[in-house]
Design an enzyme around this catalytic site. Sequence first.
Site, PDB file in Angstrom:
ATOM      1  N   CYS A 378       0.830  -1.205   0.000  1.00  0.00           N
ATOM      2  CA  CYS A 378       0.000   0.000   0.000  1.00  0.00           C
ATOM      3  C   CYS A 378       0.868   1.260   0.000  1.00  0.00           C
ATOM      4  CB  CYS A 378      -1.002  -0.034   1.151  1.00  0.00           C
ATOM      5  SG  CYS A 378      -2.455   0.968   0.774  1.00  0.00           S
ATOM      6  N   HIS A 506      -3.529  -5.066   0.432  1.00  0.00           N
ATOM      7  CA  HIS A 506      -2.966  -5.562   1.695  1.00  0.00           C
ATOM      8  C   HIS A 506      -3.020  -7.092   1.730  1.00  0.00           C
ATOM      9  CE1 HIS A 506      -2.645  -1.741   3.937  1.00  0.00           C
ATOM     10  NE2 HIS A 506      -3.602  -1.358   3.114  1.00  0.00           N
ATOM     11  N   GLU A 508      -1.552  -9.057   3.648  1.00  0.00           N
ATOM     12  CA  GLU A 508      -1.461  -9.617   5.007  1.00  0.00           C
ATOM     13  C   GLU A 508      -2.808 -10.062   5.566  1.00  0.00           C
ATOM     14  OE1 GLU A 508      -1.039  -6.456   4.155  1.00  0.00           O
ATOM     15  OE2 GLU A 508      -1.586  -5.032   5.728  1.00  0.00           O
TER      16      GLU A 508
END
Length: 533
Positions: A378, A506, A508
């Site tokens: 990001c 993202h 994650e």
Amino acid sequence: MKKKYVFITGGVVSSLGKGITSASLALLLKSRGYRVFMQKLDPYLNIDPGTMSPFQHGEVFVTDDGAETDLDLGHYERFAGVTCTKASNFTSGRIYSAVLARERAGGYLGRTVQVVPHITDEIKNAIRSAGEHDCDIVLCEIGGVSGDIESLPFLEAARQFRFEAGSENTCFVHLTLVPYLKAAGELKTKPSQHSVGQLRNIGIIPDILVCRTEMDIPEEHLEKLALFCNVKRECVIEEKDVTESVYAVPRELRKQGLDEQVLKQLHLDIWPIKHTVWDTLVRKATRPKRHCKVALVGKYMAIRDAYKSIYEALQHAGMAHDCKVEVSPIEAEDLKIANLREADAILVPGGFGSRGVEGKIAAIRYAREKKIPFLGICLGMQCTVIEFARDVLGWKDANSTEFDQGTAHPVIDLMDEQKGVSAKGGTMRLGSYPCSLKKGSLASKLYRSASIAERHRHRYEFAAGGPFRDALEKAGLEVTGLSPDGKLVEVVELKNHPYFIAAQFHPEFKSRPTAPHPLFAGLVGAALKGKTK
Ligand code: GLN
């Protein structure tokens, strides 16, 4: 089958790991063959945590459907593999704003609007909205600690919910602390007695007591807790600190029979457990053969929770490579290149605001020039573009208009859809969007697919149609991921580098211990390869 509801409350102090306990219980129920859905009720007045600083609240977890939520939802998804939705997180603010909007619209004409019954009714609706998902059991975690003024409406609503749904369809689990007093050399049960007493005052009698403790609780204490807290002895569950890995918590709770007691309370069959994958995972997490160091260059490094999902995703990637991933948190604002020398890989995560940006850019330059495996996420991706524009193309003033409105090289700019948006709550580009990956790219090799979907949370972008893309691509910054309409750049990477990739989304949020995310697994793989050279 009638829907069943488990309420998880907390007592004595916060930070007992209610989220992890709830998520672990969900995993156990799932391994017994039940479909679960999870929800967290948060007592604060913000509509969602999206506008809060990570210093206040830790990470904002983003769901597929674009909700900005509490980080406990990350535990729910990682442990239990449930996909959370907007119905998975309600704050007092969200409940009150719905009631107040209805009042303004004339929904309560002639009546006095009150906490009981109007707020509590709205909370019960929120709980029921979780039950509308495809599931057998809803686990509903109530934030805060029993005795807090602000969590009272949630507890009252939960009490009413049990009254209406029936005690055979509801189960109350209370997580409490049994502290050890060093000076007295004793474990103390009194705080737990008091916190259960507070719940009883409002009409909730917990069915199960989960006791967080640093050491084994002697049998006589467990019996005392049962008697004074009005809970059957077999329903007093010890949850001792695990040192090895949080992923060992489900196994410990299973040993204590937590899931069996919950199923008994809910009048559900206790089917045999299928749990082998998780046992292997814990082994992998605890005794890795290899080791690597990842420098995480961000802004809130003193607060691990601010990058919760990133730390977890790195751990998952480590498990995939039988590797202990040691994370060195580095404050971008005080970055010294010397601090990066030990790093086998560098990760620059997302963020907002100009503090630390120049440090992030310097770390990216180091990774690019020294051929250190690198992952940008990001804002980390946006800084990657800025760094390349400045150093390779020589556009010294290249920047994002988030940080410099007057730059002649705004390589990162506000998205068109964001122009004219001034409200801050829930207005970013949020949630899951599809992305097409370029054939033969590192990204498509890692994902083993040409089309993916990942979660987003941003206002700015590297405009695919903008005047700078051609020059950047010609100079070697390859665009390998685009929104299907080709308008938004989602992934950039460098050839002639062992591993250099940055994404606008993202990754994650979607990493799981049972399914490490390819971008993170790739980073750790590259770090290990670099070490052996
Ligand atoms: N501040 C940047 C934007 O809004 C990046 C956001 C992020 O890293 N989540 O686009």
